[in-house]
Design a protein around this motif. Sequence first.
Motif, PDB file in Angstrom:
ATOM      1  N   ARG A   1      -8.196  -3.064   1.045  1.00  0.00           N
ATOM      2  CA  ARG A   1      -6.726  -3.149   1.057  1.00  0.00           C
ATOM      3  C   ARG A   1      -6.191  -3.380  -0.354  1.00  0.00           C
ATOM      4  O   ARG A   1      -5.168  -2.803  -0.748  1.00  0.00           O
ATOM      5  CB  ARG A   1      -6.288  -4.273   1.993  1.00  0.00           C
ATOM      6  CG  ARG A   1      -4.789  -4.495   2.054  1.00  0.00           C
ATOM      7  CD  ARG A   1      -4.416  -5.416   3.190  1.00  0.00           C
ATOM      8  NE  ARG A   1      -4.518  -4.740   4.473  1.00  0.00           N
ATOM      9  CZ  ARG A   1      -4.857  -5.328   5.612  1.00  0.00           C
ATOM     10  NH1 ARG A   1      -5.162  -6.612   5.618  1.00  0.00           N
ATOM     11  NH2 ARG A   1      -4.906  -4.637   6.735  1.00  0.00           N
TER      12      ARG A   1
ATOM     13  N   ASN B   1      -1.747  -0.967   5.761  1.00  0.00           N
ATOM     14  CA  ASN B   1      -2.986  -0.201   5.592  1.00  0.00           C
ATOM     15  C   ASN B   1      -4.068  -0.815   6.467  1.00  0.00           C
ATOM     16  O   ASN B   1      -4.543  -1.910   6.227  1.00  0.00           O
ATOM     17  CB  ASN B   1      -3.409  -0.122   4.124  1.00  0.00           C
ATOM     18  CG  ASN B   1      -3.373  -1.454   3.400  1.00  0.00           C
ATOM     19  OD1 ASN B   1      -2.912  -2.454   3.927  1.00  0.00           O
ATOM     20  ND2 ASN B   1      -3.870  -1.477   2.178  1.00  0.00           N
TER      21      ASN B   1
ATOM     22  N   CYS C   1       2.392   3.481   7.646  1.00  0.00           N
ATOM     23  CA  CYS C   1       1.002   3.100   7.903  1.00  0.00           C
ATOM     24  C   CYS C   1       0.089   4.313   7.903  1.00  0.00           C
ATOM     25  O   CYS C   1       0.545   5.455   7.942  1.00  0.00           O
ATOM     26  CB  CYS C   1       0.882   2.358   9.229  1.00  0.00           C
ATOM     27  SG  CYS C   1       1.292   3.361  10.681  1.00  0.00           S
ATOM     28  N   ASP C   2      -1.238   4.031   7.878  1.00  0.00           N
ATOM     29  CA  ASP C   2      -2.231   5.099   7.998  1.00  0.00           C
ATOM     30  C   ASP C   2      -2.010   5.874   9.295  1.00  0.00           C
ATOM     31  O   ASP C   2      -1.639   5.281  10.322  1.00  0.00           O
ATOM     32  CB  ASP C   2      -3.651   4.526   8.107  1.00  0.00           C
ATOM     33  CG  ASP C   2      -4.041   3.594   7.005  1.00  0.00           C
ATOM     34  OD1 ASP C   2      -4.995   3.906   6.303  1.00  0.00           O
ATOM     35  OD2 ASP C   2      -3.405   2.524   6.871  1.00  0.00           O
TER      36      ASP C   2
END
Length: 348
Positions: free
Chosen positions: A188, A243, A268-269
């Motif tokens: 991260r 993340n 976000c992912d």
Amino acid sequence: MQKKAIMQVSILGSKAFDSLEYHLCDSLRTLGHTASILDVSDVIPVSPKINYWGSRFIRSYDRLLSQRLADKIVNHQPDLVLVVYRNLHPVLVEQIKRKLPAVPVVQINPDALSNLEKQQIIAADFDCYFSKEPYIVDFLRNKAGRNAHYLPEGFNPRIHQKPPVEKVVAEWLTNIDVLVFGNLYAYRARMVEQLIQAGIKVAVYGTKGPYISLAVESVFRQQYLTGAAKNRLLYGAKIVFNNFHYAEITSVNQKYFEINGIGGFQLCDYKPTLDEYTGVPADQVTYRTMEEAIDKIRYYLAHATERHELAQQQYQHFQQHHTFDRRVVNLLRIVDAHLLPAYAESGT
């Protein structure tokens, strides 16, 4: 087993505020059931760190701890046992089921694949398994022969609440372009470092891990977010950058639901389950590479009205579909359908 409208539920896990166990207990009580949380400190009064390492390396301690927890649960005489911890000796389930043969013992795994410890939850003979990760559900059901079911996480509308102020005002008061929060492990931190190198103003909250660069250290604010402060900052940040852990195969973390349930704007992912969860097109609020993430951050920082509209749409959708209350209702429905008839037929 005779089905009860009101159940006594024992939850084995952390008593910490804002934990999954806390929210499960709160939702059960809100739905009219009686629920309580039992933690390891209730049977052996040592710190969580000492308990963890003692259980990991001292077999006699590991077994003794689980036996004492089982005895404590049996004394409560529950109608249902929910186990959130993943690192307890399988004797826990064995002992509960021997003394309370009519009581379902259920495992809820809230973590990613990399956190299965020594696979205790697979070795233990739980009646039912719940996981937020479809990949885990698949191998438990189709390879390990376990009674496994998919159950996403959620948010608690009584704790995760939108502050009573317009978002544009909240953003002005908070004065944060991009907020990151959680455990700042190396993966991260590397992603945060790339945001900083791109000239993006970042504020990081949570727990600092090892091997953090000076650049990331400079934007770290030593505060773990919970309660009203969490609501205020997630809502007031222009963008919350979420993340996920690299071991999230197709699933997302609990923060994903909390951010949207509070009314924050989240980037976000991309994960396949997002297509199921989101109330707006997933490609508008996700990224697949850091280059894409940086481009979208710059775009949304320059287009406040658009990000406010997306955040409001997500807020309304998540209030309707993704509360812990709805998750608990679904969990109890599955337990009722898959376990209680079997107990009734067995005459227990």
